[in-house]
Scaffold this active site. Structure first.
Site, PDB file in Angstrom:
ATOM      1  N   HIS A 197      66.416 -24.229  38.792  1.00  0.00           N
ATOM      2  CA  HIS A 197      66.269 -24.269  37.337  1.00  0.00           C
ATOM      3  C   HIS A 197      64.855 -24.711  36.997  1.00  0.00           C
ATOM      4  CE1 HIS A 197      68.260 -24.001  33.432  1.00  0.00           C
ATOM      5  NE2 HIS A 197      67.453 -24.957  33.039  1.00  0.00           N
TER       6      HIS A 197
ATOM      7  N   ASP B  18      76.422 -28.422  26.271  1.00  0.00           N
ATOM      8  CA  ASP B  18      75.016 -27.995  26.351  1.00  0.00           C
ATOM      9  C   ASP B  18      74.785 -26.735  25.529  1.00  0.00           C
ATOM     10  OD1 ASP B  18      72.294 -28.245  27.343  1.00  0.00           O
ATOM     11  OD2 ASP B  18      72.710 -26.396  28.419  1.00  0.00           O
TER      12      ASP B  18
ATOM     13  N   ARG C 257      68.884 -28.335  19.534  1.00  0.00           N
ATOM     14  CA  ARG C 257      67.563 -28.891  19.866  1.00  0.00           C
ATOM     15  C   ARG C 257      66.461 -27.876  19.609  1.00  0.00           C
ATOM     16  NH1 ARG C 257      68.004 -29.815  25.614  1.00  0.00           N
ATOM     17  NH2 ARG C 257      65.870 -30.550  25.547  1.00  0.00           N
TER      18      ARG C 257
ATOM     19  N   SER D 292      70.554 -31.851  29.815  1.00  0.00           N
ATOM     20  CA  SER D 292      70.851 -30.433  29.546  1.00  0.00           C
ATOM     21  C   SER D 292      70.848 -29.642  30.858  1.00  0.00           C
ATOM     22  CB  SER D 292      69.776 -29.886  28.586  1.00  0.00           C
ATOM     23  OG  SER D 292      69.739 -28.489  28.613  1.00  0.00           O
TER      24      SER D 292
ATOM     25  N   LYS E 260      74.577 -28.417  33.117  1.00  0.00           N
ATOM     26  CA  LYS E 260      75.027 -27.048  33.405  1.00  0.00           C
ATOM     27  C   LYS E 260      74.928 -26.717  34.885  1.00  0.00           C
ATOM     28  CE  LYS E 260      71.051 -24.851  31.161  1.00  0.00           C
ATOM     29  NZ  LYS E 260      70.664 -25.892  30.212  1.00  0.00           N
TER      30      LYS E 260
END
Ligand code: URA
Length: 434
Positions: free
Chosen positions: A82, A161, A168, A183, A187
């Site tokens: 990520h 999220d 956000r 966040s 996930k």
């Protein structure tokens, strides 16, 4: 418990308890806490920050807002990567097929564009027909059949999220280490992976602009992974200029498809190889990064990575013809250059401004319900350190609306700084943390 009291406690700099955090996350996910109350809490967190234990509690509350998938029964290693968000960052589109092609499961839950940064889901949806909103059952089936799927947060997986991320995006509360860590990790920990590679971006186009801030975020995420019994490694990588040569949804997918064919800009290919190598190491497919890079090359040269990409596109409802025929992508009606006002060397690039210019063209959202134009964006023609002549093209805007193009051109023009001194290109990978 009342939302207003929790908001006031954080506004005044207090440390929230696990019960208060659970109350707000559960309440928001089930629509009992209103958008405006959650917006106020997010801003209070943005300004006041969170302790490490508050951040771990927030991650857990978000993670357990939905189901945690378990793919252990498939008997294969499961890894993911990520990024903390950047401009032109399309590495997931290459890594998912490359790593899955080598037999490693990649259950990837990604995000949409956030602030000035692009999002994997919006990019993939520029492929005609491609669905990122698979149900949990479809996600499981894809993992079983082809070993990989790229989806968004759903009402079943990481629903907190899903809502908080979108909120956000439109309340100027993205660039906050605690909120980013919770966040990302909520996930990713819901995916049932055994290992995670984190690409923590730093520089003008990243949410965190300095190496100490990026390193702090990396440490925080590694600690959260450890507290949940998972392995994570983090690479701090450069975001002082867009990654690769394209920004914008269709343009970036085409650049990723080219990379899967072994073609493309050095920085983009190099980052894909580096991240894939660490994913292979975490999956215990190889012993070290060098062998991981060799495995990446093998997947590309043999065509197995591209074949896997076609399998993904078919499994998720997209048109596989895009792999050969790029005219199937939505294409912008017009292009125009952004030119150097003087001769010299490209000293620096405000990558965040280029991300904002792409948003102005229509590649990102200004409101929760703003539509995305997949065809618009820009091609970057100059890199930091390049010698440029007055009038040379620094970037080419791809647009559909002339008024938006005028505004974007002004922003983009100011993003490039040209000067007489020779300039050193930034180092791509700055450090690695385990
Ligand atoms: N990516 C995410 O998934 N969340 C963030 O907050 C930032 C980048």
């Amino acid at each position: 418990m009342r939302a207003i009291d929790v908001i006031a406690k954080k506004r005044d700099g207090g440390e929230l308890s696990r019960a208060e955090i659970d109350f707000m996350v559960k309440g928001y996910t089930s629509n009992e806490v209103a958008d405006y109350q959650m917006s106020a809490l997010l801003m209070a967190i943005y300004v006041r920050g969170m302790s490490t234990r508050e951040t771990i509690w927030l991650t857990e509350a978000m993670l357990f807002s939905g189901e945690v998938v378990d793919f252990a029964g498939l008997g294969k290693p499961r890894v993911d990567k990520h990024s903390t968000g950047g401009v032109g960052d399309k590495t997931s589109l290459v890594l998912a097929p490359v790593v899955a092609a080598a037999g490693v499961l990649v259950p990837m839950i990604s995000g949409r564009s956030l602030g000035h940064s692009g999002g994997t889901l919006d990019k993939l949806e520029s492929i005609p027909g491609f669905r990122t909103n698979l149900s949990l059952a479809e996600f499981r089936a894809a993992l079983k059949d082809i070993g990989v799927a790229l989806i968004g947060q759903t009402s079943e997986i990481a629903p907190a999220d899903r809502k908080l991320y979108a909120l956000r995006d439109v309340t100027a509360t993205v660039a906050c280490p605690a909120l980013m860590a919770a966040s990302i990790m909520s996930k990713k920990m819901a995916e049932g992976i055994s290992g995670l590679v984190l690409d923590v971006k730093v520089g003008s186009g990243a949410f965190l602009k300095t190496e100490p801030e990026a390193t702090g975020l990396a440490r925080l995420m590694i600690e959260i992974a450890g507290s949940l019994g998972k392995r994570a490694v983090a690479l701090i990588t450069d975001m002082n200029q867009p990654l690769g040569r394209t920004i914008g949804n269709s343009l970036e997918v085409i650049e990723a498809l080219e990379a899967l064919k072994g073609r493309g800009p050095d920085d983009f290919i190099e980052l894909c190889r580096t991240l894939a190598a660490e994913m292979f190491v975490l999956a215990e497919e190889v012993e070290d990064s060098l062998s991981g890079r060799a495995l990446y090359d093998k997947m590309i040269v043999s065509g197995r990575a591209m074949d896997k990409m076609i399998e993904i596109i078919v499994a998720q409802g997209g048109d596989p013809g895009v792999s050969e025929d790029y005219t199937l992508f939505p294409t912008a009606g017009h292009t125009r250059p952004v030119q150097a006002a003087e001769s010299g060397f490209l000293q620096s690039v405000d990558a965040e401004a280029l991300g904002r210019a792409s948003m102005v063209l229509g590649a990102g959202r200004e409101r929760l319900d703003s539509p995305i134009d997949p065809s618009v964006g820009m091609r970057i023609e100059a890199r930091i350190g390049d010698s440029v002549s007055k009038g040379a093209t620094l970037a080419t805007l791809h647009f559909n609306d002339s008024a938006r193009a005028n505004e974007a051109a002004t922003v983009a023009q100011m993003a490039f700084s040209v000067g007489p001194e020779a300039a050193v290109p930034p180092r791509l990978v700055k450090s690695m943390l385990r």
